[in-house]
Design an enzyme around this catalytic site. Structure first.
Site: not given
Ligand code: PNW
Length: 481
Positions: A82, A125, A170, A305, A307, A389
């Site tokens: 990606r 991005h 995002e 994504n 985290y 991600e």
């Protein structure tokens, strides 16, 4: 069974294992072959905006070293990669398409295909051409048309070989962190600009989905959102429950609801109106008839994504200030920044003793299972999900040519196990991308934070596969954790 007592989990045969990067974070060659400045080139030069004033001028020099980097991907056994295209490289100043700029991605895609690696392309991005920022940036509706032109121009050249297209990475970050909090480029600190930017980003997404779909119904089209689990510190305390509702609303639902349900979340609109009625009035009048239908254009997949989660309270927490999203510029430099959450003055983050990464982010793998479960049941039961991600920064040490990053290897294993747990429950998760292939430019943190499964020596540009990279390669070869 949960991630902690994992034994052996074998992924479905068609599950894709990959790694991710982004143009500004790795390419370098910032002013070569016609590329002009993006908002990150400009922001990195604002005193105090980025750790040590570091820029992406050279970064990992991937622009020149991509054949070696693709060879590394092969060595790791990655099935998919990606990456993002740089708008300012493809269309300097946001104007006409630059053949030399797009030619880089043409070469990269051929290199990937030659190695049997599936290209997974993200169009945005975070690197808006600075010239477009100067005309209003994402707070301006004109940027939407410019984005659709850019997307179609990339498709003109790569559409015959690239199947997977992600419009945005995002949008929460490129609106609220960038136009409201001021910790990411372009560094504005306005609630109004943040909500306008979010709307125009979403509209650019929807318009691009419609335009690409019309060109080629075979493409696999999606968007990547960063999502979280927001939990109340005490589920019986109404203040804590409301704090969790606000963070979920402003982080997750502000994007999920328009994309998957065609409407902004009414409770969050009211929360923001209560703190900034003028901003909400201007935002509401910027929404034109048909916008929400466009934003809700059907998707083929959703990228997530993940985290870390958030534990929040309505009660001030002694010794805990700010949010986990405050960024590097805060405090240390005196640059003016503010919370990315327009309506969360009464939300306080709670320390709960989980292990933390080098970003000070909590390690909470079960949160990933819960995010996937929620989206796969509540929001998008028919849409394949991808973890686009997931990863961790740690202070790696190179010793005798090796990086023994046991914590990162553990982080990846636990989050892959958490992904598997969602699949086992019946959630349609089709792939996982580690963030990141390489150590790279971590935005406002510059080169201070290393997320790579491959170490980069920024003096020599030497690449060293870390222990976590070898561990990931073993997992991919076994297709199991
Ligand atoms: C993501 N937050 O950024 C990006 O997609 C990557 O480019 C980045 O390198 C990676 O995660 C690690 O940070 C985020 O404050 C930045 O919540 C900040 C936040 C979330 C994601």
């Amino acid at each position: 069974m949960n991630a902690a007592n994992s034994s052996f989990r074998r992924f479905p045969d068609d599950f894709l294992f990959g790694a991710a990067t982004a143009a500004y974070q790795i390419e370098g060659a910032a002013f070569e072959d016609g590329r002009t400045a993006s908002i990150w080139d400009a922001f990195a030069r604002v005193p105090g905006a980025v750790h040590n004033g570091e820029t992406g001028d050279v970064a990992c020099d991937h622009y020149h070293r991509y054949p070696g980097d693709v060879a590394l991907m092969s060595e790791l056994g990655l099935q998919t990669y990606r990456f993002s295209t740089s708008w300012a490289r493809v269309r300097p100043d946001g104007g006409a398409q630059n053949p030399e700029g797009i030619a880089f991605y043409d070469r990269l895609v051929d290199e990937l295909l030659g190695a049997g690696i599936v290209p997974w392309l993200t169009l945005y991005h975070w690197d808006l051409p600075q010239a477009l920022e100067e005309k209003g940036g994402w707070a301006s509706r004109d940027t939407v048309d410019r984005f659709v032109d850019y997307a179609l121009g990339v498709h003109d050249v790569l559409g015959d070989r690239v199947q997977h297209w992600t419009t945005l990475n995002e949008p929460w970050c490129s609106s609220f962190l960038s136009y409201t909090a001021g910790v990411h480029a372009p560094g504005r600190t306005s609630v109004e600009d943040g909500i306008l930017a979010a709307h125009h980003l979403l509209l650019a997404h929807g318009r691009t989905i419609e335009a690409l779909r019309e060109r080629d119904p075979q493409l696999d089209l999606g968007i990547t959102l960063n999502l979280t689990v927001a939990d109340p510190a005490d589920a019986r305390d109404p203040g804590d429950v409301d704090a969790a509702r606000r963070i979920d609303g402003q982080f997750n639902r502000w994007f999920l609801d328009p994309i998957l349900r065609g409407a902004y979340p009414a409770d969050v609109v009211e929360d923001i109106r209560a703190v900034d009625p003028i901003a909400v009035r201007r935002w509401a009048s910027a929404i034109e008839d048909g916008d929400l239908d466009t934003i809700a254009a059907p998707l083929d997949c959703l990228g997530i994504n993940y985290y870390h989660g958030e534990l929040v309270s309505g009660t001030p927490q002694p010794g805990v200030e700010g949010t986990p999203h405050d960024g590097a510029g805060d405090g240390a430099t005196g640059r003016r920044t503010r919370s990315p959450f327009p309506a969360a003055d009464d939300v306080h983050w709670v320390e709960r003793g989980l292990p933390r990464t080098g970003m000070d982010w909590e390690v909470q793998p079960e949160g990933l299972t819960r995010v996937l479960r929620r989206i796969g049941t509540e929001y998008a039961p028919m849409i394949p999900l991808y973890v686009t991600e997931n990863g961790a920064a740690y202070d790696d040490v190179l010793e005798g040519g090796q990086v023994h990053d046991a914590e990162r290897a553990m982080f990846l294993r636990e989050h892959l196990a958490a992904t598997y747990d969602a699949i086992e429950e019946g959630v349609d998760v089709r792939g996982y991308f580690a963030w990141s292939l390489l150590d790279n430019y971590e935005w406002a943190w510059g080169f201070d934070k290393r997320f790579g499964i491959v170490r980069v020596d920024y003096d020599t540009q030497e690449r060293t596969v870390k222990d976590s990279g070898r561990e990931y390669a073993r997992i991919i070869a076994a297709r199991a954790v």
